[in-house]
Design a protein around this motif. Structure first.
Motif, short mmCIF file in Angstrom:
data_model
loop_
_atom_site.label_atom_id
_atom_site.label_comp_id
_atom_site.label_asym_id
_atom_site.label_seq_id
_atom_site.Cartn_x
_atom_site.Cartn_y
_atom_site.Cartn_z
N GLU A 191 -27.37 -42.55 -3.18
CA GLU A 191 -25.98 -42.93 -2.90
C GLU A 191 -25.01 -41.79 -3.15
O GLU A 191 -23.81 -41.94 -2.95
N GLY A 192 -25.49 -40.64 -3.64
CA GLY A 192 -24.63 -39.50 -3.90
C GLY A 192 -24.02 -39.48 -5.29
O GLY A 192 -23.10 -38.71 -5.56
N ASN A 193 -24.52 -40.31 -6.20
CA ASN A 193 -24.04 -40.32 -7.58
C ASN A 193 -24.83 -39.30 -8.40
O ASN A 193 -26.04 -39.19 -8.26
N ALA A 194 -24.13 -38.59 -9.28
CA ALA A 194 -24.80 -37.60 -10.13
C ALA A 194 -25.68 -38.32 -11.14
O ALA A 194 -25.23 -39.22 -11.84
N ILE A 195 -26.95 -37.93 -11.19
CA ILE A 195 -27.85 -38.48 -12.21
C ILE A 195 -28.24 -37.42 -13.23
O ILE A 195 -28.79 -37.74 -14.28
N GLY A 196 -27.96 -36.14 -12.91
CA GLY A 196 -28.30 -35.10 -13.86
C GLY A 196 -27.81 -33.74 -13.43
O GLY A 196 -27.27 -33.57 -12.33
N ILE A 197 -27.97 -32.78 -14.33
CA ILE A 197 -27.62 -31.39 -14.05
C ILE A 197 -28.77 -30.50 -14.51
O ILE A 197 -29.52 -30.86 -15.40
N ILE A 198 -28.87 -29.35 -13.86
CA ILE A 198 -29.84 -28.34 -14.27
C ILE A 198 -29.08 -27.03 -14.40
O ILE A 198 -28.38 -26.61 -13.47
N LYS A 199 -29.20 -26.39 -15.55
CA LYS A 199 -28.55 -25.10 -15.77
C LYS A 199 -29.26 -24.04 -14.95
O LYS A 199 -30.49 -23.99 -14.93
N THR A 200 -28.50 -23.23 -14.25
CA THR A 200 -29.11 -22.15 -13.46
C THR A 200 -29.44 -20.99 -14.39
O THR A 200 -28.87 -20.84 -15.47
N MET A 201 -30.37 -20.19 -13.94
CA MET A 201 -30.80 -19.04 -14.72
C MET A 201 -29.83 -17.88 -14.51
O MET A 201 -29.06 -17.86 -13.57
N ALA A 202 -29.90 -16.91 -15.39
CA ALA A 202 -29.07 -15.71 -15.28
C ALA A 202 -29.33 -15.02 -13.95
O ALA A 202 -30.25 -15.37 -13.23
N ASP A 203 -28.54 -14.07 -13.63
CA ASP A 203 -28.63 -13.39 -12.34
C ASP A 203 -29.97 -12.67 -12.20
O ASP A 203 -30.13 -11.52 -12.57
N ILE A 204 -30.93 -13.38 -11.69
CA ILE A 204 -32.29 -12.84 -11.55
C ILE A 204 -32.33 -11.70 -10.55
O ILE A 204 -33.06 -10.73 -10.73
N GLU A 205 -31.55 -11.80 -9.50
CA GLU A 205 -31.55 -10.74 -8.49
C GLU A 205 -31.26 -9.38 -9.13
O GLU A 205 -31.84 -8.38 -8.77
N ALA A 206 -30.38 -9.35 -10.13
CA ALA A 206 -30.02 -8.10 -10.79
C ALA A 206 -31.08 -7.67 -11.81
O ALA A 206 -31.12 -6.53 -12.22
N MET A 237 -18.23 -23.36 -18.29
CA MET A 237 -19.17 -23.67 -19.37
C MET A 237 -19.35 -22.44 -20.23
O MET A 237 -19.37 -21.33 -19.72
N GLU A 238 -19.48 -22.66 -21.52
CA GLU A 238 -19.76 -21.55 -22.45
C GLU A 238 -18.74 -20.43 -22.31
O GLU A 238 -19.07 -19.25 -22.37
N GLY A 239 -17.48 -20.81 -22.07
CA GLY A 239 -16.39 -19.84 -22.01
C GLY A 239 -16.28 -19.06 -20.72
O GLY A 239 -15.49 -18.12 -20.65
N GLN A 240 -17.05 -19.40 -19.72
CA GLN A 240 -16.97 -18.66 -18.45
C GLN A 240 -17.36 -19.55 -17.28
O GLN A 240 -17.89 -20.63 -17.46
N GLU A 241 -17.09 -19.07 -16.08
CA GLU A 241 -17.49 -19.81 -14.88
C GLU A 241 -18.98 -19.66 -14.67
O GLU A 241 -19.51 -18.55 -14.71
N LYS A 242 -19.66 -20.77 -14.47
CA LYS A 242 -21.10 -20.76 -14.24
C LYS A 242 -21.43 -21.70 -13.11
O LYS A 242 -20.65 -22.57 -12.76
N LYS A 243 -22.61 -21.52 -12.56
CA LYS A 243 -23.13 -22.44 -11.55
C LYS A 243 -24.11 -23.39 -12.22
O LYS A 243 -24.86 -22.98 -13.10
N ILE A 244 -24.07 -24.65 -11.79
CA ILE A 244 -25.08 -25.60 -12.21
C ILE A 244 -25.62 -26.26 -10.95
O ILE A 244 -24.96 -26.28 -9.92
N VAL A 245 -26.82 -26.76 -11.04
CA VAL A 245 -27.39 -27.55 -9.96
C VAL A 245 -27.19 -29.02 -10.36
O VAL A 245 -27.51 -29.42 -11.47
N VAL A 246 -26.61 -29.77 -9.44
CA VAL A 246 -26.34 -31.19 -9.67
C VAL A 246 -27.41 -31.99 -8.93
O VAL A 246 -27.68 -31.73 -7.76
N VAL A 247 -28.02 -32.93 -9.63
CA VAL A 247 -29.04 -33.79 -9.03
C VAL A 247 -28.39 -35.14 -8.76
O VAL A 247 -27.74 -35.71 -9.64
N MET A 248 -28.56 -35.64 -7.53
CA MET A 248 -27.91 -36.88 -7.13
C MET A 248 -28.93 -37.90 -6.62
O MET A 248 -29.99 -37.52 -6.13
N ASP A 249 -28.57 -39.17 -6.73
CA ASP A 249 -29.41 -40.23 -6.19
C ASP A 249 -29.09 -40.42 -4.70
O ASP A 249 -28.26 -39.69 -4.14
#
Length: 156
Positions: A133-148, A119-131
């Motif tokens: 039955e295991g079907n994707a119902i949505g996504i949530i963009k993860t925040m930048a590297d907060i630990e750093a 995404m956005e020209g680079q590898e990113k993590k997203i959180v996938v929300v499922m029902d």
């Protein structure tokens, strides 16, 4: 009311804030922080009236589910200027962060997972929300590297 209906209503009220990507049987309605997959048969929007987001083209709901690793939202949180972020831990014990307000929109009883996507020209993590039955119902963009970025602007 289902999250998919709520997001569609919000997108109708404020079309400038949302973009859409079509996948044949589903449409992703995305606001930059989170999005929902809406089956075409319950779609209330006219996709032609919304900005197309080609960045989301690789987030086909069927492909995303195949790439998703099981994850759990944990109680660890950080507050940034009144907004709260919660930690999500995948089975590899890697921690990512998402806004608590997005979790509240989908509900804590949903199944969550983490996927690596391009995404956005680079590898990113997203959180996938499922029902249930295991079907994707949505996504949530993860925040930048907060630990750093940890500094005096947050509290745990």
């Amino acid at each position: 009311m289902d999250i998919r209906d709520k997001v569609q209503i919000d997108a109708i009220k404020d079309s400038e804030e949302y973009s859409i990507c079509e996948y044949g049987t589903h449409v992703l309605i995305y606001n930059g922080t989170y999005g929902v997959y809406v089956p075409e048969e319950i779609l209330m929007l006219n996709p032609k009236r919304y900005e197309k987001n080609e960045d989301l083209a690789k987030l086909n709901p069927y492909d995303v589910v195949d790439e998703t690793r099981s994850a759990t939202i944990i109680k660890e949180s950080i507050t940034f200027s009144g907004e709260i972020a919660n930690a999500v831990i995948d089975f590899g014990r890697e921690k990512t962060w998402i806004w608590q307000s997005a979790i509240k929109k989908f509900g804590k009883r949903r199944m969550y997972g983490v996927a690596d996507v391009h995404m956005e020209g680079q590898e990113k993590k997203i959180v996938v929300v499922m029902d249930a039955e295991g079907n994707a119902i949505g996504i949530i963009k993860t925040m930048a590297d907060i630990e750093a970025q940890k500094n005096d602007t947050y509290t745990i």
